[in-house]
Design an enzyme around this catalytic site. Structure first.
Site, short mmCIF file in Angstrom:
data_model
loop_
_atom_site.label_atom_id
_atom_site.label_comp_id
_atom_site.label_asym_id
_atom_site.label_seq_id
_atom_site.Cartn_x
_atom_site.Cartn_y
_atom_site.Cartn_z
N ARG A 1 -10.89 8.38 -8.02
CA ARG A 1 -11.78 9.55 -6.90
C ARG A 1 -10.68 10.26 -6.45
O ARG A 1 -11.02 11.51 -6.28
CB ARG A 1 -12.48 8.69 -5.97
CG ARG A 1 -13.66 8.03 -6.37
CD ARG A 1 -14.52 7.15 -5.42
NE ARG A 1 -13.13 6.04 -4.88
CZ ARG A 1 -13.46 4.62 -5.46
NH1 ARG A 1 -14.54 4.30 -5.93
NH2 ARG A 1 -12.58 4.00 -4.97
N HIS B 1 0.72 8.22 8.18
CA HIS B 1 -0.45 7.52 7.50
C HIS B 1 -1.67 8.03 8.14
O HIS B 1 -2.71 7.11 8.61
CB HIS B 1 -0.47 6.12 7.62
CG HIS B 1 -1.17 5.31 6.56
ND1 HIS B 1 -0.85 3.96 6.17
CD2 HIS B 1 -2.21 5.54 5.81
CE1 HIS B 1 -1.81 3.61 5.30
NE2 HIS B 1 -2.45 4.76 5.00
N GLY C 1 -3.93 10.14 6.43
CA GLY C 1 -4.63 10.51 5.23
C GLY C 1 -6.14 10.74 5.49
O GLY C 1 -6.88 11.69 4.94
#
Ligand code: GLV
Ligand code: GLV
Length: 327
Positions: free
Chosen positions: A159, A292, A294
């Site tokens: 994905r 981190h 995202g």
């Protein structure tokens, strides 16, 4: 009786509302921005029916033993679940939920932002404005490798990998190469234009100008970006990782950057997190390291939190989970 449930961190309120309004939960909420200490966690899991956790909690045999045999479901507010020992949960018949899909767009967009920040040296350049290093407009200053006309290699064409390719296509990328455990169908390869080509890892490393990692951390992918991998990449290659720090051998990456084996790297994930501020990778201008982030968009985090709540409630009810981790 009500199900005993622990939520291990402050999460978006919408998730807490779902758990409260279900009226089937006796909720213990570690309502803090900081992770629950391990010894506290081991105490509080005793007698739980359901555990709602984050990627910062290691769910291993010690923790599952401390919880007890009534534990039915572990629901992590993350797509990655390498912090959950699936052999141990499987052995005990515990369902594991995660949050795929809802963070695809946010993570793919951050990946592109990080790739551009690394390639166009945004962090270094902005720093020069502040520290007086910007003398004048110079033809050769702050240049980086070219994105338009480049070949982009995507390791893990799921994905997120596909969404990254779709976002990069309008920048004029001329070839997309990908590696994945399985060759994808023609229609999946055509979700991006130009159509993505399935190649072996060596070919991807050798021919890509940009290499971006979108694989889960598993025993097979751990440390796969190592000395051998970097030695095959182009000297102008930019490596980007928004998956898990564990897929990279960071000592080898440092050497590859330091010696000019590759041109630059953008990392949203590291081992450990946070990276110590004196870590060698942080001394390099060619390496952009993010904390981190995202999936860090408001609506994305809320969607992750509520999906994790629904996974938890389904598991407690003995129903199949909206998003169940693969064994
Ligand atoms: C974040 O890294 C996640 O796995 O959701
Ligand atoms: C740059 O600012 C240019 O005008 O080429």
């Amino acid at each position: 009786r009500k199900h005993k449930v622990l939520v291990t961190r402050t999460v978006p309120q919408a998730a807490i509302e779902i758990l409260k309004t279900s009226q089937s939960c006796d909720l213990d909420y570690w309502d803090s921005e900081d992770p629950i200490p391990r010894d506290e966690l081991l105490k509080r899991v005793a007698g739980l029916d359901g555990l709602y956790c984050l990627l910062t909690e290691k769910i291993d045999s010690e923790l599952l033993d401390a919880a007890g045999s009534q534990l039915k479901v572990v629901s992590t507010m993350s797509v990655g679940y390498d912090h959950v020992s699936i052999p141990e949960t499987t052995k005990r018949g515990i369902a594991v939920g995660h949050t795929p899909g809802v963070l695809t767009d946010a993570t793919a967009t951050l990946t592109v932002a990080l790739l551009l920040a690394t390639q166009r040296r945004l962090i270094e350049a902005a720093g020069e404005v502040k520290n007086g290093g910007w003398g004048t407009w110079k033809p050769l200053w702050m240049c980086g490798p070219t994105l338009s006309g480049s070949t982009v290699g995507i390791v893990g064409f799921g994905r997120i990998g596909i969404a990254v390719a779709q976002r990069l296509a309008p920048f004029g990328v001329t070839r997309f190469l990908y590696c994945d455990v399985h060759k994808k169908s023609e229609s999946q390869e055509k979700l991006v234009s130009p159509k993505a080509e399935h190649v072996d890892m060596d070919t991807l490393f050798k021919e890509s100008d940009f290499v971006t990692a979108h694989t889960a951390l598993t025993p097979e992918t751990a440390g796969m970006f190592n000395k051998d991998a970097f030695s095959k990449m182009k000297s102008n290659a930019v490596f980007v990782n928004t998956s898990r720090g564990g897929v990279v051998n960071q000592d080898d990456l440092y050497e590859a950057l330091k010696t000019g084996q590759i041109w630059g790297a953008g990392l949203d994930v590291t081992v450990p997190e946070p990276l110590p501020t004196n870590h060698p990778l942080l001394s390099l201008n060619s390496c952009v390291v993010l904390p981190h982030i995202g999936s860090a968009e408001d609506s994305t985090r809320e969607a992750m939190a509520t999906l994790a709540a629904r996974n938890l409630l389904a598991g407690l009810a003995g129903e199949s989970l909206p998003a169940q981790a693969k064994l």
